[in-house]
Design a protein around this motif. Sequence first.
Motif, mmCIF file in Angstrom:
data_model
loop_
_atom_site.group_PDB
_atom_site.id
_atom_site.type_symbol
_atom_site.label_atom_id
_atom_site.label_comp_id
_atom_site.label_asym_id
_atom_site.label_seq_id
_atom_site.Cartn_x
_atom_site.Cartn_y
_atom_site.Cartn_z
ATOM 1 N N SER A 186 -2.464 11.657 1.030
ATOM 2 C CA SER A 186 -1.558 10.520 1.130
ATOM 3 C C SER A 186 -0.937 10.194 -0.219
ATOM 4 C CB SER A 186 -2.276 9.295 1.702
ATOM 5 O OG SER A 186 -3.288 8.873 0.814
ATOM 6 N N ALA A 187 -1.663 10.396 -1.300
ATOM 7 C CA ALA A 187 -1.104 10.134 -2.630
ATOM 8 C C ALA A 187 0.000 11.125 -2.953
ATOM 9 C CB ALA A 187 -2.201 10.200 -3.693
ATOM 10 N N ALA A 188 -0.131 12.356 -2.464
ATOM 11 C CA ALA A 188 0.859 13.383 -2.761
ATOM 12 C C ALA A 188 2.118 13.225 -1.910
ATOM 13 C CB ALA A 188 0.252 14.760 -2.541
ATOM 14 N N HIS A 189 2.000 12.579 -0.751
ATOM 15 C CA HIS A 189 3.132 12.537 0.169
ATOM 16 C C HIS A 189 3.541 11.141 0.598
ATOM 17 C CE1 HIS A 189 2.880 16.860 0.429
ATOM 18 N NE2 HIS A 189 1.604 16.765 0.675
ATOM 19 N N GLY A 190 2.815 10.130 0.225
ATOM 20 C CA GLY A 190 3.115 8.773 0.664
ATOM 21 C C GLY A 190 4.177 8.112 -0.177
ATOM 22 N N GLY B 186 7.712 13.106 -2.727
ATOM 23 C CA GLY B 186 8.499 14.327 -2.894
ATOM 24 C C GLY B 186 9.962 14.039 -3.176
ATOM 25 N N ASP B 187 10.511 13.014 -2.525
ATOM 26 C CA ASP B 187 11.909 12.642 -2.768
ATOM 27 C C ASP B 187 12.084 12.066 -4.172
ATOM 28 O OD1 ASP B 187 12.589 13.470 -0.202
ATOM 29 O OD2 ASP B 187 12.309 11.469 0.650
ATOM 30 N N CYS B 188 11.125 11.238 -4.596
ATOM 31 C CA CYS B 188 11.177 10.690 -5.963
ATOM 32 C C CYS B 188 11.053 11.810 -6.997
ATOM 33 C CB CYS B 188 10.085 9.646 -6.165
ATOM 34 S SG CYS B 188 10.356 8.101 -5.254
ATOM 35 N N GLU B 189 10.216 12.795 -6.706
ATOM 36 C CA GLU B 189 10.067 13.936 -7.622
ATOM 37 C C GLU B 189 11.360 14.736 -7.708
ATOM 38 O OE1 GLU B 189 6.596 15.896 -6.065
ATOM 39 O OE2 GLU B 189 5.257 14.680 -7.314
ATOM 40 N N ARG B 190 12.092 14.842 -6.613
ATOM 41 C CA ARG B 190 13.390 15.543 -6.636
ATOM 42 C C ARG B 190 14.376 14.807 -7.536
ATOM 43 N NH1 ARG B 190 15.642 16.487 -0.871
ATOM 44 N NH2 ARG B 190 17.337 17.395 -2.093
#
Length: 105
Positions: A11-15, A67-71
Amino acid sequence: MHEPLDPREDSAAHGPVRLTAWVRGRVQGVGFRWWTRATALEIGGLAGYAGNLADGRVQVVTEGERGDCERLLAWLHGADTPGKVDGVTEIWSEPRGGYAGFEIR
């Protein structure tokens, strides 16, 4: 496929997260905030803002899936940004909400 040992890892990786980034370099007066907003809207699912700071940096606050924030963060670090980015400092935290979309301040 990698299975997380701790259910909280997944959840931390994808939430949902909040990313606050301070971008330094020649990033004011070159359309940087506009392009940051356009990129956030293109990624989709992000809310927050990009604003100029008095010391010449641009602050970017965004909330969404990690993931979107990382992009968006990768774009901030990348060569396709307007102006010249000398560096980006970021902090990750829990989302606070309160943003209707992604705006320029």
